[in-house]
Design a protein around this motif. Sequence first.
Motif, PDB file in Angstrom:
ATOM      1  N   ASP A  65      87.912 169.829 -48.073  1.00 43.01           N
ATOM      2  CA  ASP A  65      88.561 168.839 -48.931  1.00 43.01           C
ATOM      3  C   ASP A  65      89.642 168.073 -48.157  1.00 43.01           C
ATOM      4  OD1 ASP A  65      88.988 167.498 -51.324  1.00 43.01           O
ATOM      5  OD2 ASP A  65      90.472 168.939 -52.027  1.00 43.01           O
ATOM      6  N   ALA A  66      90.442 168.804 -47.388  1.00 42.14           N
ATOM      7  CA  ALA A  66      91.490 168.154 -46.606  1.00 42.14           C
ATOM      8  C   ALA A  66      90.887 167.187 -45.590  1.00 42.14           C
ATOM      9  CB  ALA A  66      92.344 169.210 -45.899  1.00 42.14           C
ATOM     10  N   ILE A  67      89.818 167.604 -44.920  1.00 47.30           N
ATOM     11  CA  ILE A  67      89.178 166.734 -43.931  1.00 47.30           C
ATOM     12  C   ILE A  67      88.595 165.495 -44.601  1.00 47.30           C
ATOM     13  CG2 ILE A  67      87.239 166.562 -42.314  1.00 47.30           C
ATOM     14  CD1 ILE A  67      87.676 169.540 -41.695  1.00 47.30           C
ATOM     15  N   SER A  68      87.953 165.695 -45.766  1.00 51.58           N
ATOM     16  CA  SER A  68      87.264 164.583 -46.421  1.00 51.58           C
ATOM     17  C   SER A  68      88.226 163.594 -47.070  1.00 51.58           C
ATOM     18  CB  SER A  68      86.290 165.120 -47.480  1.00 51.58           C
ATOM     19  OG  SER A  68      86.989 165.777 -48.525  1.00 51.58           O
ATOM     20  N   VAL A  69      89.462 164.010 -47.324  1.00 50.39           N
ATOM     21  CA  VAL A  69      90.448 163.109 -47.923  1.00 50.39           C
ATOM     22  C   VAL A  69      91.350 162.494 -46.859  1.00 50.39           C
ATOM     23  CG1 VAL A  69      92.452 162.963 -49.463  1.00 50.39           C
ATOM     24  CG2 VAL A  69      90.438 164.260 -50.148  1.00 50.39           C
ATOM     25  N   TYR A  70      91.875 163.325 -45.941  1.00 50.57           N
ATOM     26  CA  TYR A  70      92.822 162.821 -44.964  1.00 50.57           C
ATOM     27  C   TYR A  70      92.155 162.357 -43.667  1.00 50.57           C
ATOM     28  CZ  TYR A  70      96.026 165.353 -48.024  1.00 50.57           C
ATOM     29  OH  TYR A  70      96.719 165.806 -49.120  1.00 50.57           O
ATOM     30  N   GLY A  71      90.955 162.880 -43.395  1.00 52.05           N
ATOM     31  CA  GLY A  71      90.267 162.530 -42.159  1.00 52.05           C
ATOM     32  C   GLY A  71      89.204 161.467 -42.355  1.00 52.05           C
ATOM     33  N   THR A  72      88.021 161.893 -42.768  1.00 51.24           N
ATOM     34  CA  THR A  72      86.915 160.950 -42.941  1.00 51.24           C
ATOM     35  C   THR A  72      87.106 160.025 -44.131  1.00 51.24           C
ATOM     36  OG1 THR A  72      85.652 162.471 -44.352  1.00 51.24           O
ATOM     37  CG2 THR A  72      85.347 162.677 -41.964  1.00 51.24           C
ATOM     38  N   LYS A  73      87.853 160.477 -45.136  1.00 53.81           N
ATOM     39  CA  LYS A  73      88.151 159.714 -46.358  1.00 53.81           C
ATOM     40  C   LYS A  73      86.913 159.411 -47.201  1.00 53.81           C
ATOM     41  CE  LYS A  73      92.178 157.436 -44.280  1.00 53.81           C
ATOM     42  NZ  LYS A  73      93.161 158.351 -44.856  1.00 53.81           N
ATOM     43  N   HIS A  74      85.793 160.093 -46.911  1.00 56.49           N
ATOM     44  CA  HIS A  74      84.598 159.791 -47.706  1.00 56.49           C
ATOM     45  C   HIS A  74      84.724 160.284 -49.142  1.00 56.49           C
ATOM     46  CE1 HIS A  74      83.590 163.918 -46.264  1.00 56.49           C
ATOM     47  NE2 HIS A  74      82.994 164.029 -47.437  1.00 56.49           N
ATOM     48  N   MET A  75      85.573 161.287 -49.376  1.00 53.71           N
ATOM     49  CA  MET A  75      85.741 161.754 -50.744  1.00 53.71           C
ATOM     50  C   MET A  75      86.499 160.738 -51.594  1.00 53.71           C
ATOM     51  SD  MET A  75      84.533 164.321 -52.367  1.00 53.71           S
ATOM     52  CE  MET A  75      84.325 165.676 -51.210  1.00 53.71           C
ATOM     53  N   LEU A  76      87.339 159.933 -50.966  1.00 56.72           N
ATOM     54  CA  LEU A  76      88.017 158.878 -51.696  1.00 56.72           C
ATOM     55  C   LEU A  76      87.015 157.832 -52.175  1.00 56.72           C
ATOM     56  CD1 LEU A  76      91.127 158.354 -49.383  1.00 56.72           C
ATOM     57  CD2 LEU A  76      91.077 159.531 -51.579  1.00 56.72           C
ATOM     58  N   SER A  77      86.060 157.498 -51.306  1.00 56.88           N
ATOM     59  CA  SER A  77      85.026 156.538 -51.693  1.00 56.88           C
ATOM     60  C   SER A  77      84.172 157.086 -52.826  1.00 56.88           C
ATOM     61  CB  SER A  77      84.136 156.214 -50.489  1.00 56.88           C
ATOM     62  OG  SER A  77      84.894 155.637 -49.443  1.00 56.88           O
ATOM     63  N   LEU A  78      83.827 158.381 -52.734  1.00 55.09           N
ATOM     64  CA  LEU A  78      83.029 158.994 -53.783  1.00 55.09           C
ATOM     65  C   LEU A  78      83.787 159.025 -55.100  1.00 55.09           C
ATOM     66  CD1 LEU A  78      80.403 160.437 -54.526  1.00 55.09           C
ATOM     67  CD2 LEU A  78      81.479 162.587 -53.822  1.00 55.09           C
ATOM     68  N   ALA A  79      85.081 159.316 -55.031  1.00 55.59           N
ATOM     69  CA  ALA A  79      85.885 159.385 -56.251  1.00 55.59           C
ATOM     70  C   ALA A  79      85.928 158.040 -56.964  1.00 55.59           C
ATOM     71  CB  ALA A  79      87.309 159.839 -55.901  1.00 55.59           C
ATOM     72  N   ASP A  80      86.081 156.973 -56.206  1.00 56.06           N
ATOM     73  CA  ASP A  80      86.093 155.649 -56.814  1.00 56.06           C
ATOM     74  C   ASP A  80      84.742 155.308 -57.436  1.00 56.06           C
ATOM     75  OD1 ASP A  80      88.750 155.005 -56.259  1.00 56.06           O
ATOM     76  OD2 ASP A  80      88.258 154.347 -54.230  1.00 56.06           O
ATOM     77  N   SER A  81      83.663 155.734 -56.771  1.00 58.66           N
ATOM     78  CA  SER A  81      82.318 155.400 -57.259  1.00 58.66           C
ATOM     79  C   SER A  81      81.995 156.122 -58.555  1.00 58.66           C
ATOM     80  CB  SER A  81      81.275 155.742 -56.186  1.00 58.66           C
ATOM     81  OG  SER A  81      81.464 154.965 -55.021  1.00 58.66           O
ATOM     82  N   VAL A  82      82.366 157.403 -58.666  1.00 62.62           N
ATOM     83  CA  VAL A  82      81.986 158.156 -59.858  1.00 62.62           C
ATOM     84  C   VAL A  82      82.734 157.677 -61.095  1.00 62.62           C
ATOM     85  CG1 VAL A  82      81.338 160.217 -58.561  1.00 62.62           C
ATOM     86  CG2 VAL A  82      83.675 159.995 -59.410  1.00 62.62           C
ATOM     87  N   MET A  83      83.879 157.004 -60.894  1.00 65.29           N
ATOM     88  CA  MET A  83      84.577 156.451 -62.053  1.00 65.29           C
ATOM     89  C   MET A  83      83.725 155.405 -62.762  1.00 65.29           C
ATOM     90  SD  MET A  83      88.580 156.021 -61.060  1.00 65.29           S
ATOM     91  CE  MET A  83      88.836 155.237 -62.642  1.00 65.29           C
ATOM     92  N   GLU A  84      82.896 154.697 -61.999  1.00 69.68           N
ATOM     93  CA  GLU A  84      82.100 153.625 -62.579  1.00 69.68           C
ATOM     94  C   GLU A  84      80.994 154.149 -63.489  1.00 69.68           C
ATOM     95  OE1 GLU A  84      81.252 150.059 -60.113  1.00 69.68           O
ATOM     96  OE2 GLU A  84      81.735 151.416 -58.457  1.00 69.68           O
ATOM     97  N   ILE A  85      80.440 155.328 -63.176  1.00 68.56           N
ATOM     98  CA  ILE A  85      79.280 155.802 -63.938  1.00 68.56           C
ATOM     99  C   ILE A  85      79.685 156.635 -65.149  1.00 68.56           C
ATOM    100  CG2 ILE A  85      77.755 155.685 -61.945  1.00 68.56           C
ATOM    101  CD1 ILE A  85      78.013 158.696 -61.645  1.00 68.56           C
ATOM    102  N   LYS A  86      80.981 156.961 -65.272  1.00 65.52           N
ATOM    103  CA  LYS A  86      81.525 157.579 -66.488  1.00 65.52           C
ATOM    104  C   LYS A  86      80.764 158.849 -66.895  1.00 65.52           C
ATOM    105  CE  LYS A  86      83.702 153.421 -68.309  1.00 65.52           C
ATOM    106  NZ  LYS A  86      83.811 152.781 -66.991  1.00 65.52           N
ATOM    107  N   VAL A  87      80.894 159.864 -66.061  1.00 63.14           N
ATOM    108  CA  VAL A  87      80.287 161.163 -66.319  1.00 63.14           C
ATOM    109  C   VAL A  87      81.342 162.248 -66.117  1.00 63.14           C
ATOM    110  CG1 VAL A  87      77.902 160.524 -65.774  1.00 63.14           C
ATOM    111  CG2 VAL A  87      79.451 161.222 -63.927  1.00 63.14           C
ATOM    112  N   PRO A  88      81.101 163.463 -66.630  1.00 61.55           N
ATOM    113  CA  PRO A  88      82.132 164.507 -66.570  1.00 61.55           C
ATOM    114  C   PRO A  88      82.230 165.208 -65.219  1.00 61.55           C
ATOM    115  CG  PRO A  88      80.227 165.328 -67.730  1.00 61.55           C
ATOM    116  CD  PRO A  88      79.961 163.878 -67.454  1.00 61.55           C
ATOM    117  N   VAL A  89      82.464 164.422 -64.175  1.00 67.07           N
ATOM    118  CA  VAL A  89      82.900 165.015 -62.920  1.00 67.07           C
ATOM    119  C   VAL A  89      84.405 164.794 -62.771  1.00 67.07           C
ATOM    120  CG1 VAL A  89      80.679 164.795 -61.768  1.00 67.07           C
ATOM    121  CG2 VAL A  89      82.310 162.915 -61.648  1.00 67.07           C
TER     122      VAL A  89
END
Length: 337
Positions: free
Chosen positions: A163-187
């Motif tokens: 989680d730390a690597i994907s947020v502070y390093g590659t930042k791909h989890m930030l992109s995923l987080a923004d994307s899942v907001m659009e589809i409005k599901v319980p993640v």
Amino acid sequence: MDHRSRVLLAVAGTVGLFLCIQLGALALVEPFQSAGLQPVENPDDPSNSLLYVGAIIVATGLMLAAFRFEFEWLIRGMVILASVFLSWYVLIVILPPLITLGGVHVLAVVGALGVGAGLAFHPEWYVIDAAGVVMGAGAAGLFGITFAVLPATVLLVVLAVYDAISVYGTKHMLSLADSVMEIKVPVLLIVPVSASYSFLEEEPPSADGTPEREADDGDPETSNGSTGSSEEEPGPERDAFFIGLGDAVIPTVLIASVAFFVPAASLGVPGLALTLPALTAMVGMLLGLVVLLWMVLQGRAHAGLPLLNGGTIAGYLVGALASGLTLVEALGIGPYL
């Protein structure tokens, strides 16, 4: 009520949702085990954790690819289907089988389909939160009886690092987080700051990953990408917290595992598999959550699992040692020494 008071109330609401998932998982541990829903033969095997971590990484990659190639509908459909199945697992053990057809628990099926219908046709924040609590408690309870304490601890440590690597390093989890907001599901778990807030009217992120609207002070809203999660800093235009369902589920797996596998006296709470080590693990997780929310309110994205998982593990060890276990016994590493 001024904005500061509403923010504090939203923080309390976030803690309350996490607490509901924790207590729900503890309530489901024994019913799941009695129903024969423990999915592995050897829950003490640490390799179970590594397989699960691998599955998470693969799933994350597939989701990012699906969003890139505009297959959001597929992700949305799969999450809703998973919501139906997890809700069914929960409902078959908590609802009495008053009506059965061909051995099928009718009330559980109807309830699970109702969850799916709500998510499909009216994914407002309270529908998503209700489904998220049911899903989170069910998933944490199932995995809690799947992973003994050592595999569960390995799972939490590895995922905190990832989680730390994907947020502070590659930042791909930030992109995923923004994307899942659009589809409005319980993640996501959603806690409004404003009484008039509607998730259905939430504006989608812009190309740079931030919502298109900005606060009156000109600072863009921030997202927390921890394990498929996002959070917004509440401000004049920031009227909700968002935090990933995985941030609640992953550390709760250890809490449920501790309640099921660690030999400690029950605290005697009716309907809950609650022991002192499980209780202190819960407290540690919630303290980590409070620190995480305080950091997010400073205005930048943060990985959630390092704090949440770290707090859960530390809290568990405090309770285990207080219960008379040695550190080797608490961690389950005796067979490897």
